[in-house]
Design a protein around this motif. Structure first.
Motif, PDB file in Angstrom:
ATOM      1  N   THR A 195      -7.337  23.191  94.057  1.00 34.41           N
ATOM      2  CA  THR A 195      -7.432  24.627  94.310  1.00 34.41           C
ATOM      3  C   THR A 195      -6.035  25.258  94.335  1.00 34.41           C
ATOM      4  N   ASP A 196      -6.016  26.532  94.632  1.00 28.48           N
ATOM      5  CA  ASP A 196      -4.745  27.266  94.777  1.00 28.48           C
ATOM      6  C   ASP A 196      -3.829  26.654  95.832  1.00 28.48           C
ATOM      7  N   LYS A 197      -4.388  25.996  96.828  1.00 27.30           N
ATOM      8  CA  LYS A 197      -3.591  25.468  97.934  1.00 27.30           C
ATOM      9  C   LYS A 197      -2.548  24.447  97.487  1.00 27.30           C
ATOM     10  N   ALA A 198      -2.781  23.766  96.384  1.00 23.87           N
ATOM     11  CA  ALA A 198      -1.840  22.748  95.903  1.00 23.87           C
ATOM     12  C   ALA A 198      -0.607  23.366  95.251  1.00 23.87           C
ATOM     13  N   LEU A 199      -0.725  24.586  94.762  1.00 23.59           N
ATOM     14  CA  LEU A 199       0.341  25.140  93.920  1.00 23.59           C
ATOM     15  C   LEU A 199       1.580  25.647  94.658  1.00 23.59           C
ATOM     16  N   PRO A 200       1.485  26.336  95.798  1.00 27.00           N
ATOM     17  CA  PRO A 200       2.718  26.768  96.471  1.00 27.00           C
ATOM     18  C   PRO A 200       3.660  25.617  96.841  1.00 27.00           C
ATOM     19  N   PRO A 201       3.162  24.523  97.446  1.00 29.75           N
ATOM     20  CA  PRO A 201       4.077  23.413  97.745  1.00 29.75           C
ATOM     21  C   PRO A 201       4.651  22.780  96.474  1.00 29.75           C
ATOM     22  N   LEU A 202       3.844  22.705  95.437  1.00 28.14           N
ATOM     23  CA  LEU A 202       4.316  22.157  94.165  1.00 28.14           C
ATOM     24  C   LEU A 202       5.441  23.028  93.597  1.00 28.14           C
ATOM     25  N   ALA A 203       5.248  24.330  93.647  1.00 28.15           N
ATOM     26  CA  ALA A 203       6.274  25.251  93.147  1.00 28.15           C
ATOM     27  C   ALA A 203       7.562  25.156  93.960  1.00 28.15           C
ATOM     28  N   ALA A 204       7.419  24.943  95.252  1.00 23.09           N
ATOM     29  CA  ALA A 204       8.600  24.866  96.119  1.00 23.09           C
ATOM     30  C   ALA A 204       9.449  23.637  95.842  1.00 23.09           C
ATOM     31  N   THR A 205       8.828  22.554  95.399  1.00 26.69           N
ATOM     32  CA  THR A 205       9.571  21.313  95.198  1.00 26.69           C
ATOM     33  C   THR A 205       9.864  21.008  93.727  1.00 26.69           C
ATOM     34  N   CYS A 206       9.072  21.533  92.818  1.00 24.56           N
ATOM     35  CA  CYS A 206       9.229  21.231  91.384  1.00 24.56           C
ATOM     36  C   CYS A 206       9.689  22.463  90.620  1.00 24.56           C
ATOM     37  N   ARG A 207      10.833  22.958  90.974  1.00 24.71           N
ATOM     38  CA  ARG A 207      11.346  24.181  90.354  1.00 24.71           C
ATOM     39  C   ARG A 207      11.795  23.996  88.905  1.00 24.71           C
ATOM     40  N   SER A 208      11.824  22.743  88.435  1.00 24.59           N
ATOM     41  CA  SER A 208      12.221  22.461  87.055  1.00 24.59           C
ATOM     42  C   SER A 208      11.047  22.499  86.088  1.00 24.59           C
ATOM     43  N   LEU A 209       9.860  22.855  86.565  1.00 25.65           N
ATOM     44  CA  LEU A 209       8.690  22.901  85.678  1.00 25.65           C
ATOM     45  C   LEU A 209       8.949  23.817  84.493  1.00 25.65           C
ATOM     46  N   GLN A 210       8.688  23.296  83.298  1.00 24.24           N
ATOM     47  CA  GLN A 210       8.818  24.069  82.068  1.00 24.24           C
ATOM     48  C   GLN A 210       7.478  24.237  81.368  1.00 24.24           C
ATOM     49  N   SER A 211       6.559  23.315  81.622  1.00 19.40           N
ATOM     50  CA  SER A 211       5.259  23.339  80.955  1.00 19.40           C
ATOM     51  C   SER A 211       4.163  23.069  81.976  1.00 19.40           C
ATOM     52  N   LEU A 212       3.163  23.935  81.977  1.00 15.69           N
ATOM     53  CA  LEU A 212       2.063  23.812  82.929  1.00 15.69           C
ATOM     54  C   LEU A 212       0.762  24.122  82.196  1.00 15.69           C
ATOM     55  N   SER A 213      -0.173  23.181  82.258  1.00 14.70           N
ATOM     56  CA  SER A 213      -1.456  23.344  81.564  1.00 14.70           C
ATOM     57  C   SER A 213      -2.602  23.157  82.545  1.00 14.70           C
ATOM     58  N   PHE A 214      -3.553  24.059  82.460  1.00 14.34           N
ATOM     59  CA  PHE A 214      -4.765  23.985  83.261  1.00 14.34           C
ATOM     60  C   PHE A 214      -5.966  24.041  82.327  1.00 14.34           C
ATOM     61  N   ALA A 215      -6.977  23.255  82.616  1.00 16.61           N
ATOM     62  CA  ALA A 215      -8.237  23.348  81.876  1.00 16.61           C
ATOM     63  C   ALA A 215      -9.393  23.137  82.842  1.00 16.61           C
ATOM     64  N   ASN A 216     -10.330  24.058  82.775  1.00 16.73           N
ATOM     65  CA  ASN A 216     -11.542  23.983  83.582  1.00 16.73           C
ATOM     66  C   ASN A 216     -11.227  23.784  85.067  1.00 16.73           C
ATOM     67  N   THR A 217     -10.290  24.552  85.541  1.00 21.04           N
ATOM     68  CA  THR A 217      -9.913  24.520  86.958  1.00 21.04           C
ATOM     69  C   THR A 217     -10.313  25.863  87.568  1.00 21.04           C
ATOM     70  N   SER A 218     -11.574  25.974  87.900  1.00 26.22           N
ATOM     71  CA  SER A 218     -12.122  27.255  88.337  1.00 26.22           C
ATOM     72  C   SER A 218     -11.581  27.720  89.684  1.00 26.22           C
ATOM     73  N   LYS A 219     -10.969  26.828  90.451  1.00 30.86           N
ATOM     74  CA  LYS A 219     -10.468  27.200  91.771  1.00 30.86           C
ATOM     75  C   LYS A 219      -8.985  27.553  91.764  1.00 30.86           C
ATOM     76  N   VAL A 220      -8.399  27.631  90.584  1.00 27.89           N
ATOM     77  CA  VAL A 220      -7.009  28.072  90.449  1.00 27.89           C
ATOM     78  C   VAL A 220      -7.039  29.518  89.991  1.00 27.89           C
ATOM     79  N   THR A 221      -6.391  30.396  90.767  1.00 29.26           N
ATOM     80  CA  THR A 221      -6.416  31.830  90.492  1.00 29.26           C
ATOM     81  C   THR A 221      -4.988  32.382  90.427  1.00 29.26           C
ATOM     82  N   HIS A 222      -4.886  33.696  90.273  1.00 31.91           N
ATOM     83  CA  HIS A 222      -3.569  34.337  90.261  1.00 31.91           C
ATOM     84  C   HIS A 222      -2.831  34.118  91.587  1.00 31.91           C
TER      85      HIS A 222
END
Length: 192
Positions: A100-127
Motif C-alpha cells: 500500500t501507500d504506507k511502504a512508499l514514504p519510508p522507501l523514499a526517505a532512504t532510497c533517494r537514488s531511485l531512478q526507475s520505478l514501476s508499478f503494475a496492478n497495485t490498486s492500493k498505491v495512490t498519489h
C-alpha cells in the motif's frame, strides 16, 4: 540451494516462476552472496517479508530490485528493503496485492537514488504514496504504471511538477488518467 558460500561473488540473480523457493533457502543464499546488486524475484510465490529482510540485511549493494508477483510481501518487507538497500536505483513492484501507500514514504526517505520505478496492478498505491517519492527521489527518470486504477490525474500533476529529469512515463490501462492529467505532465517536459 546447495551451499550459498559456493558463489560469494555472485552479482546478478534472477529467480523467475520459482514456486519452490522458501524463506529459509533464500536466507541461506542471501547471506552467502553479499555482492548481489541486481535481483529479480518474479513469481516466487512462497517468499514472504522474511526474504525481503534477508536481502536488506545481507545484500546491501542492491541497485536493482524486482519483486513482481510477490503475493506475500507487505509494506513492512518493502520498508526493510529500503532501509537496508539505500543504493537502490530501480524498483519494480507488480501484482503485490498487500503493498500500500504506507511502504512508499519510508522507501523514499532512504532510497533517494531511485531512478526507475514501476508499478503494475497495485490498486492500493495512490498519489498520496507517490507524493513523498517524487519529492525525495529527484533523479527519477523512468516511471511506469500498468493497471493501476488508483493512479490518476493527481498523481500525474505531482509527476509533472516534481520529476524534472523524467525521460520515460508509461501509463497502461490506468483508468483514472484523463486528459487533464496528461496535460499536467506537459509543463514539466521541457525543463531539462
Amino acid at each position: 540451494v546447495r551451499s550459498s558460500t559456493d558463489v560469494p561473488g555472485l552479482a546478478r540473480l534472477m529467480l523467475n516462476w520459482w514456486s519452490c523457493a522458501t524463506d529459509g533457502g533464500w536466507g541461506a543464499l542471501a547471506s552467502g552472496c553479499p555482492c548481489i546488486d541486481f535481483i529479480t524475484l518474479r513469481k516466487c510465490l512462497e517468499l514472504t517479508d522474511i526474504a525481503l529482510r534477508s536481502l536488506a540485511k545481507h545484500c546491501t549493494r542492491l541497485t536493482s530490485v524486482c519483486v513482481d508477483y510477490g503475493s506475500k510481501y507487505t509494506d513492512s518487507g518493502l520498508q526493510a528493503l529500503g532501509d537496508g538497500c539505500r543504493s537502490m536505483q530501480s524498483l519494480s513492484i507488480a501484482y503485490c496485492a498487500k503493498l500500500t501507500d504506507k511502504a512508499l514514504p519510508p522507501l523514499a526517505a532512504t532510497c533517494r537514488s531511485l531512478q526507475s520505478l514501476s508499478f503494475a496492478n497495485t490498486s492500493k498505491v495512490t498519489h498520496a504514496g507517490l507524493d513523498p517519492v517524487v519529492h525525495a527521489c529527484l533523479g527519477l527518470r523512468h516511471l511506469s504504471f500498468t493497471k493501476c486504477a488508483s493512479v490518476g490525474d493527481q498523481a500525474l500533476s505531482l509527476i509533472g511538477s516534481c520529476c524534472e529529469l523524467l525521460e520515460t512515463l508509461v501509463l497502461e490501462q490506468c483508468e483514472g488518467v484523463k486528459d487533464s492529467g496528461l496535460a499536467s505532465v506537459a509543463p514539466g517536459c521541457g525543463r531539462r
